[in-house]
Design an enzyme around this catalytic site. Structure first.
Site, PDB file in Angstrom:
ATOM      1  N   LYS A   1       0.821  -1.218   0.000  1.00 24.71           N
ATOM      2  CA  LYS A   1       0.000   0.000   0.000  1.00 24.71           C
ATOM      3  C   LYS A   1       0.852   1.264   0.000  1.00 24.71           C
ATOM      4  O   LYS A   1       0.479   2.257  -0.612  1.00 24.71           O
ATOM      5  CB  LYS A   1      -0.969   0.005   1.191  1.00 24.71           C
ATOM      6  CG  LYS A   1      -2.079  -1.016   1.044  1.00 24.71           C
ATOM      7  CD  LYS A   1      -3.263  -0.754   1.946  1.00 24.71           C
ATOM      8  CE  LYS A   1      -4.329  -1.828   1.696  1.00 24.71           C
ATOM      9  NZ  LYS A   1      -5.504  -1.698   2.545  1.00 24.71           N
TER      10      LYS A   1
ATOM     11  N   LYS B   1      -5.480 -11.085  -5.737  1.00 27.93           N
ATOM     12  CA  LYS B   1      -6.715 -11.262  -4.977  1.00 27.93           C
ATOM     13  C   LYS B   1      -7.744 -10.225  -5.430  1.00 27.93           C
ATOM     14  O   LYS B   1      -7.376  -9.105  -5.819  1.00 27.93           O
ATOM     15  CB  LYS B   1      -6.452 -11.147  -3.475  1.00 27.93           C
ATOM     16  CG  LYS B   1      -6.121  -9.758  -2.969  1.00 27.93           C
ATOM     17  CD  LYS B   1      -6.341  -9.630  -1.455  1.00 27.93           C
ATOM     18  CE  LYS B   1      -6.357  -8.147  -1.069  1.00 27.93           C
ATOM     19  NZ  LYS B   1      -6.900  -7.862   0.213  1.00 27.93           N
TER      20      LYS B   1
ATOM     21  N   LYS C   1     -10.864  -4.069  -3.960  1.00 26.38           N
ATOM     22  CA  LYS C   1     -11.501  -2.823  -4.389  1.00 26.38           C
ATOM     23  C   LYS C   1     -10.477  -1.866  -5.006  1.00 26.38           C
ATOM     24  O   LYS C   1     -10.846  -0.901  -5.654  1.00 26.38           O
ATOM     25  CB  LYS C   1     -12.197  -2.144  -3.209  1.00 26.38           C
ATOM     26  CG  LYS C   1     -11.228  -1.791  -2.107  1.00 26.38           C
ATOM     27  CD  LYS C   1     -11.893  -1.114  -0.950  1.00 26.38           C
ATOM     28  CE  LYS C   1     -10.886  -0.899   0.161  1.00 26.38           C
ATOM     29  NZ  LYS C   1     -10.718  -2.057   1.038  1.00 26.38           N
TER      30      LYS C   1
HETATM   31  N1  AQP Z   1      -9.956 -11.471  -2.387  1.00 22.67           N
HETATM   32  C1  AQP Z   1     -10.198 -11.853  -1.141  1.00 22.67           C
HETATM   33  N2  AQP Z   1     -10.370 -13.148  -0.846  1.00 22.67           N
HETATM   34  C2  AQP Z   1     -10.619 -13.548   0.421  1.00 22.67           C
HETATM   35  N3  AQP Z   1     -10.717 -12.692   1.457  1.00 22.67           N
HETATM   36  C3  AQP Z   1     -10.548 -11.388   1.218  1.00 22.67           C
HETATM   37  N4  AQP Z   1     -10.585 -10.290   2.022  1.00 22.67           N
HETATM   38  C4  AQP Z   1     -10.357  -9.188   1.274  1.00 22.67           C
HETATM   39  N5  AQP Z   1     -10.152  -9.534  -0.013  1.00 22.67           N
HETATM   40  C5  AQP Z   1     -10.270 -10.888  -0.080  1.00 22.67           C
HETATM   41  C6  AQP Z   1     -10.871 -10.316   3.451  1.00 22.67           C
HETATM   42  O1  AQP Z   1     -11.938  -9.427   3.710  1.00 22.67           O
HETATM   43  C7  AQP Z   1     -11.826  -8.929   5.049  1.00 22.67           C
HETATM   44  C8  AQP Z   1     -12.039  -7.437   5.090  1.00 22.67           C
HETATM   45  O2  AQP Z   1     -10.902  -6.813   4.586  1.00 22.67           O
HETATM   46  P1  AQP Z   1     -10.556  -5.303   4.739  1.00 22.67           P
HETATM   47  O3  AQP Z   1     -11.561  -4.535   5.455  1.00 22.67           O
HETATM   48  O4  AQP Z   1      -9.142  -5.209   5.191  1.00 22.67           O
HETATM   49  O5  AQP Z   1     -10.645  -4.938   3.256  1.00 22.67           O
HETATM   50  P2  AQP Z   1      -9.452  -5.023   2.335  1.00 22.67           P
HETATM   51  O6  AQP Z   1      -8.554  -6.181   2.579  1.00 22.67           O
HETATM   52  O7  AQP Z   1      -8.863  -3.679   2.420  1.00 22.67           O
HETATM   53  O8  AQP Z   1     -10.237  -5.271   1.007  1.00 22.67           O
HETATM   54  P3  AQP Z   1      -9.578  -5.085  -0.348  1.00 22.67           P
HETATM   55  O9  AQP Z   1     -10.641  -4.989  -1.339  1.00 22.67           O
HETATM   56  O10 AQP Z   1      -8.533  -6.109  -0.521  1.00 22.67           O
HETATM   57  O11 AQP Z   1      -8.915  -3.659  -0.211  1.00 22.67           O
HETATM   58  P4  AQP Z   1      -7.451  -3.230  -0.465  1.00 22.67           P
HETATM   59  O12 AQP Z   1      -7.289  -3.340  -1.944  1.00 22.67           O
HETATM   60  O13 AQP Z   1      -7.434  -1.831   0.040  1.00 22.67           O
HETATM   61  O14 AQP Z   1      -6.554  -4.156   0.286  1.00 22.67           O
HETATM   62  C9  AQP Z   1     -10.456  -9.363   5.557  1.00 22.67           C
HETATM   63  O15 AQP Z   1     -10.615 -10.455   6.426  1.00 22.67           O
HETATM   64  C10 AQP Z   1      -9.733  -9.792   4.308  1.00 22.67           C
HETATM   65  O16 AQP Z   1      -8.790 -10.804   4.566  1.00 22.67           O
END
Ligand code: AQP
Length: 331
Positions: free
Chosen positions: A112, A195, A198
């Site tokens: 990030k 993975k 968003k």
């Molecule tokens: N692709 C995925 N497969 C399985 N689990 C996933 N999680 C996120 N992406 C996947 C799980 O969702 C939960 C919430 O995560 P968060 O609030 O940390 O959101 P995030 O990880 O920021 O979601 P994104 O879309 O992946 O955002 P960015 O791109 O900003 O990192 C967690 O338990 C996570 O493991």
């Protein structure tokens, strides 16, 4: 009862299928036989650039989606992280125990911060996993349902808890990551080497609140692999395997059963059927989320009750920790 804690960031207008299959589905299942604490982690959401009004709206939409997905406030304590000041209070102590070197090794920070660039990387993005450790340790959680990408943060949490317990006497239970193999890493539909996230272009990410027509289109244009057989092969056919994984998780049919079902048929048939399966799942979730958002006052009452309950538990942990580290009591 064993305790479970997890959190999700209100950083999008909708959760996506990776969030649901990797984590939120387990939240709903675990509340049956655990004392559950689930939070919308708005403090984490400001570690990257944000807009205040959007954050407020997304926090409410996140809570509504969690309820729509089946988090039951009669069973689980559902709250907003910033409503419970103990998270920040414990986090500071954890920051004092965490070492610069170990925080620097967190791959999510490395990814990030690269994305944000040096000028855009906040100090809070660096300490994010330490706040996450505080989130978990405050509630003496035994299990933390998360996707694969969070495994390293859970290891850090255990290390910090152990360090505290060894130095000051046992205050923390050591939490375990609850990672369900198979759905722990749902892949992006356009880049099945990454993975679902968003942060990638929206075409590869299925949002739960998408119009089902949009969802169908995203699935139909998913990147598949060379060859034509619908079989699971994570190395050779990551795209098709991902579609089968999603189908299996939502339809309840095993991947083997689906391979038989699609024998002699092509990727197009798989995509068409998957669009229906996903549509059948997300349509009622969208409807329920909307209903809940129609009564924001009721939603806020649920969150206030959750915060009050969370503070009872979190307050006990902070009092114990503040005493052990040598802070003079205020009275
Ligand atoms: N692709 C995925 N497969 C399985 N689990 C996933 N999680 C996120 N992406 C996947 C799980 O969702 C939960 C919430 O995560 P968060 O609030 O940390 O959101 P995030 O990880 O920021 O979601 P994104 O879309 O992946 O955002 P960015 O791109 O900003 O990192 C967690 O338990 C996570 O493991």
């Amino acid at each position: 009862l064993p305790r479970v804690l997890s959190g999700i960031q209100p950083t999008a207008d909708s959760f996506h299928l990776g969030n649901y299959l990797g984590a939120l589905r387990q939240w709903v299942a675990l509340q049956q036989d655990h004392e559950a604490f689930y939070c919308v982690v708005d403090l984490h959401a400001i570690t990257v650039d944000w807009d205040p009004e959007t954050l407020r709206r997304r926090t409410l939409v996140s809570a509504a989606q969690l309820l729509a997905l089946g988090v039951d406030p009669a069973r689980s304590t559902l709250f907003v992280q910033s409503h419970v000041p103990e998270h920040v209070q414990l986090s500071w102590v954890m920051e004092s125990l965490a070492r610069f070197g170990e925080a620097s090794r967190m791959t999510q920070f490395k990814d990030k911060s690269q994305r944000e660039g040096a000028a855009g990387t906040s100090v809070a993005l660096f300490t994010y996993p330490v706040l996450q450790a505080a989130d978990i340790l405050l509630y003496q959680a035994d299990r933390v349902p998360v996707g694969e990408d969070q495994r390293q943060h859970l290891e850090l949490t255990r290390d910090l808890a152990t360090r505290f317990n060894n130095r000051f006497g046992t205050s923390f239970r050591l939490p375990e990551a609850h990672i369900v193999q198979g759905t722990a890493k749902i892949l992006d539909l356009q880049s099945p080497d990454k993975k679902m996230s968003k942060s990638l272009p929206p075409a590869g990410c299925i949002d739960l609140l998408d119009d089902p027509k949009v969802t169908g289109k995203k699935i139909r244009s998913a990147v598949t692999d060379t060859g034509r057989e619908v079989v699971a092969d994570p190395e050779g056919k990551p795209g098709v395997t991902n579609l089968l994984t999603i189908h299996s998780a939502l339809s309840g049919r095993s991947v083997g059963d689906l391979e038989e079902h699609f024998a002699g048929r092509g990727y197009g048939d798989l995509k068409k059927e998957l669009a229906e399966v996903v549509g059948d799942f997300v349509t009622p979730v969208r409807g329920r989320t909307q209903e809940l958002l129609d009564d924001p006052a009721e939603l806020q009452r649920t969150l206030a009750q959750g915060a009050a309950r969370a503070r009872e538990v979190a307050g006990r942990t902070v009092a114990d920790v503040y005493d052990k580290v040598g802070f003079l009591p205020p009275t």
